[in-house]
Scaffold this motif. Structure first.
Motif, PDB file in Angstrom:
ATOM      1  N   GLU A  80      -5.663  22.490   9.677  1.00  0.00           N
ATOM      2  CA  GLU A  80      -6.815  23.239  10.081  1.00  0.00           C
ATOM      3  C   GLU A  80      -7.818  22.094  10.640  1.00  0.00           C
ATOM      4  OE1 GLU A  80      -6.464  26.979   7.139  1.00  0.00           O
ATOM      5  OE2 GLU A  80      -7.248  25.053   6.219  1.00  0.00           O
ATOM      6  N   VAL A  81      -8.028  20.989  10.063  1.00  0.00           N
ATOM      7  CA  VAL A  81      -8.983  19.835  10.232  1.00  0.00           C
ATOM      8  C   VAL A  81      -8.737  19.326  11.796  1.00  0.00           C
ATOM      9  CG1 VAL A  81      -9.576  17.295   9.756  1.00  0.00           C
ATOM     10  CG2 VAL A  81      -9.778  19.036   8.151  1.00  0.00           C
ATOM     11  N   LEU A  82      -7.469  18.995  12.118  1.00  0.00           N
ATOM     12  CA  LEU A  82      -6.705  18.606  13.284  1.00  0.00           C
ATOM     13  C   LEU A  82      -7.234  19.934  14.294  1.00  0.00           C
ATOM     14  CD1 LEU A  82      -3.739  16.754  12.324  1.00  0.00           C
ATOM     15  CD2 LEU A  82      -5.839  15.809  13.073  1.00  0.00           C
ATOM     16  N   GLU A  83      -6.878  21.159  14.178  1.00  0.00           N
ATOM     17  CA  GLU A  83      -6.957  22.170  15.054  1.00  0.00           C
ATOM     18  C   GLU A  83      -8.439  22.480  15.335  1.00  0.00           C
ATOM     19  OE1 GLU A  83      -4.954  25.223  13.015  1.00  0.00           O
ATOM     20  OE2 GLU A  83      -3.069  24.873  13.906  1.00  0.00           O
TER      21      GLU A  83
ATOM     22  N   GLU B  63     -13.724   4.491  12.982  1.00  0.00           N
ATOM     23  CA  GLU B  63     -13.185   3.912  12.021  1.00  0.00           C
ATOM     24  C   GLU B  63     -12.080   4.868  11.303  1.00  0.00           C
ATOM     25  OE1 GLU B  63     -16.129   4.274   8.246  1.00  0.00           O
ATOM     26  OE2 GLU B  63     -17.031   3.306  10.123  1.00  0.00           O
ATOM     27  N   SER B  64     -11.168   4.551  10.607  1.00  0.00           N
ATOM     28  CA  SER B  64     -10.308   5.652  10.042  1.00  0.00           C
ATOM     29  C   SER B  64     -10.884   6.416   9.207  1.00  0.00           C
ATOM     30  CB  SER B  64      -9.171   4.697   9.326  1.00  0.00           C
ATOM     31  OG  SER B  64      -8.321   5.650   8.875  1.00  0.00           O
ATOM     32  N   ILE B  65     -10.753   7.801   9.107  1.00  0.00           N
ATOM     33  CA  ILE B  65     -11.435   8.600   8.431  1.00  0.00           C
ATOM     34  C   ILE B  65     -10.527   9.569   7.769  1.00  0.00           C
ATOM     35  CG2 ILE B  65     -12.918  10.770   8.418  1.00  0.00           C
ATOM     36  CD1 ILE B  65     -14.487   9.363  10.573  1.00  0.00           C
ATOM     37  N   HIS B  66     -10.450   9.838   6.384  1.00  0.00           N
ATOM     38  CA  HIS B  66      -9.514  10.626   5.764  1.00  0.00           C
ATOM     39  C   HIS B  66      -9.838  12.166   6.049  1.00  0.00           C
ATOM     40  CE1 HIS B  66      -8.131   7.764   2.986  1.00  0.00           C
ATOM     41  NE2 HIS B  66      -9.439   7.149   2.948  1.00  0.00           N
ATOM     42  N   LEU B  67      -8.754  12.895   6.140  1.00  0.00           N
ATOM     43  CA  LEU B  67      -8.674  14.209   6.659  1.00  0.00           C
ATOM     44  C   LEU B  67      -8.800  15.314   5.604  1.00  0.00           C
ATOM     45  CD1 LEU B  67      -5.952  13.938   9.445  1.00  0.00           C
ATOM     46  CD2 LEU B  67      -8.467  13.849   9.483  1.00  0.00           C
ATOM     47  N   LEU B  68      -9.192  14.998   4.545  1.00  0.00           N
ATOM     48  CA  LEU B  68      -9.545  15.859   3.279  1.00  0.00           C
ATOM     49  C   LEU B  68     -11.148  16.132   3.164  1.00  0.00           C
ATOM     50  CD1 LEU B  68      -7.040  14.406   0.782  1.00  0.00           C
ATOM     51  CD2 LEU B  68      -6.872  16.303   2.208  1.00  0.00           C
ATOM     52  N   ASP B  69     -11.458  16.963   2.618  1.00  0.00           N
ATOM     53  CA  ASP B  69     -12.791  17.488   2.082  1.00  0.00           C
ATOM     54  C   ASP B  69     -13.706  17.602   3.400  1.00  0.00           C
ATOM     55  OD1 ASP B  69     -11.911  17.066  -0.505  1.00  0.00           O
ATOM     56  OD2 ASP B  69     -12.736  14.776  -0.403  1.00  0.00           O
ATOM     57  N   TRP B  70     -13.131  18.580   4.128  1.00  0.00           N
ATOM     58  CA  TRP B  70     -14.166  18.724   5.373  1.00  0.00           C
ATOM     59  C   TRP B  70     -14.149  20.452   5.490  1.00  0.00           C
ATOM     60  CZ3 TRP B  70     -16.863  15.075   7.643  1.00  0.00           C
ATOM     61  CH2 TRP B  70     -16.470  13.747   7.426  1.00  0.00           C
ATOM     62  N   LYS B  71     -15.238  20.857   6.355  1.00  0.00           N
ATOM     63  CA  LYS B  71     -15.287  22.187   6.571  1.00  0.00           C
ATOM     64  C   LYS B  71     -16.015  22.168   7.956  1.00  0.00           C
ATOM     65  CE  LYS B  71     -19.991  22.682   4.486  1.00  0.00           C
ATOM     66  NZ  LYS B  71     -20.729  23.219   3.539  1.00  0.00           N
ATOM     67  N   VAL B  72     -15.630  23.442   8.700  1.00  0.00           N
ATOM     68  CA  VAL B  72     -16.204  23.722   9.983  1.00  0.00           C
ATOM     69  C   VAL B  72     -17.695  23.692   9.765  1.00  0.00           C
ATOM     70  CG1 VAL B  72     -16.218  25.261  11.977  1.00  0.00           C
ATOM     71  CG2 VAL B  72     -14.029  24.436  11.052  1.00  0.00           C
ATOM     72  N   LYS B  73     -18.685  23.175  10.339  1.00  0.00           N
ATOM     73  CA  LYS B  73     -19.876  23.090  10.541  1.00  0.00           C
ATOM     74  C   LYS B  73     -20.091  24.607  11.249  1.00  0.00           C
ATOM     75  CE  LYS B  73     -24.231  21.115  12.531  1.00  0.00           C
ATOM     76  NZ  LYS B  73     -24.710  19.940  13.264  1.00  0.00           N
ATOM     77  N   PRO B  74     -21.360  25.291  10.424  1.00  0.00           N
ATOM     78  CA  PRO B  74     -21.583  26.737  10.851  1.00  0.00           C
ATOM     79  C   PRO B  74     -22.146  26.532  12.216  1.00  0.00           C
ATOM     80  CG  PRO B  74     -22.000  26.279   8.433  1.00  0.00           C
ATOM     81  CD  PRO B  74     -21.659  25.124   9.051  1.00  0.00           C
ATOM     82  N   ARG B  75     -21.779  27.467  12.865  1.00  0.00           N
ATOM     83  CA  ARG B  75     -22.592  27.615  14.274  1.00  0.00           C
ATOM     84  C   ARG B  75     -23.896  28.395  14.074  1.00  0.00           C
ATOM     85  NH1 ARG B  75     -17.978  28.877  18.699  1.00  0.00           N
ATOM     86  NH2 ARG B  75     -16.960  26.687  18.322  1.00  0.00           N
ATOM     87  N   THR B  76     -24.975  28.125  14.723  1.00  0.00           N
ATOM     88  CA  THR B  76     -26.163  28.923  14.574  1.00  0.00           C
ATOM     89  C   THR B  76     -26.807  29.229  15.934  1.00  0.00           C
ATOM     90  OG1 THR B  76     -27.458  26.862  14.621  1.00  0.00           O
ATOM     91  CG2 THR B  76     -27.067  27.570  12.488  1.00  0.00           C
ATOM     92  N   ILE B  77     -27.716  30.211  15.954  1.00  0.00           N
ATOM     93  CA  ILE B  77     -28.355  30.616  17.103  1.00  0.00           C
ATOM     94  C   ILE B  77     -30.041  30.293  16.840  1.00  0.00           C
ATOM     95  CG2 ILE B  77     -26.660  32.048  18.039  1.00  0.00           C
ATOM     96  CD1 ILE B  77     -28.057  34.429  16.881  1.00  0.00           C
ATOM     97  N   ASN B  78     -30.690  30.381  17.858  1.00  0.00           N
ATOM     98  CA  ASN B  78     -31.916  29.969  17.454  1.00  0.00           C
ATOM     99  C   ASN B  78     -32.929  31.306  18.018  1.00  0.00           C
ATOM    100  OD1 ASN B  78     -35.024  29.348  18.288  1.00  0.00           O
ATOM    101  ND2 ASN B  78     -34.344  27.196  17.464  1.00  0.00           N
ATOM    102  N   ILE B  79     -33.416  31.945  17.027  1.00  0.00           N
ATOM    103  CA  ILE B  79     -34.326  33.102  17.703  1.00  0.00           C
ATOM    104  C   ILE B  79     -35.725  32.871  17.112  1.00  0.00           C
ATOM    105  CG2 ILE B  79     -34.585  35.533  16.997  1.00  0.00           C
ATOM    106  CD1 ILE B  79     -31.775  35.738  16.116  1.00  0.00           C
TER     107      ILE B  79
END
Length: 138
Positions: free
Chosen positions: A6-9, A43-59
């Protein structure tokens, strides 16, 4: 938490990832390297402990979580901004005309908190003061 696939995708489709425990650390795909967006070093980064940054809109100056863009599955709950009533309502998606209207108008959210913030942002276009907007029972 995302698994390796999921991280790579997510990186491959251009998402920015944020640390699960430290949201100040962000990842993105830069040509052929995974880089910390805030660092000049690759630098080399571990692929654990990540989530997708929530997208926002500006109103009107409010950063609001992006409304649901993919139609929910039947039976999924969502929260709709009911602007004419000045409330947020919970619905179960049943593919009805009413549910599709909330979705198609960009007024459907996965969480009550996101829908409430969306409502406050929309109310900010009115002549109400911030105190009056905060007084709305959401």
């Amino acid at each position: 938490m995302l698994n390796h696939r999921e991280v790579l995708e997510a990186l491959l489709v251009g998402e920015t990832l944020v640390g699960l425990y430290d949201t100040e650390v962000t990842l993105r795909l830069d040509e052929d390297s995974v880089v910390d967006q805030n660092s000049i070093y690759k630098e080399s980064i571990h692929l654990l402990d990540w989530k997708v940054k929530p997208r926002t809109i500006n109103i009107n100056g409010y950063e609001v979580p992006e409304p649901i863009r993919v139609k929910p599955n039947r039976g999924d709950n969502f929260y709709a901004v009911y602007l004419s009533a000045g409330t947020v309502e919970c619905f179960t998606f049943d593919d009805s005309m009413t549910c599709n209207r909330w979705f198609n108008q960009g007024l459907a959210h996965k969480t009550r908190e996101a829908a409430e913030l969306h409502l406050k942002a929309l109310l900010s276009f009115t002549a109400l003061t911030n105190e009056e907007i905060e007084a709305f029972k959401l």
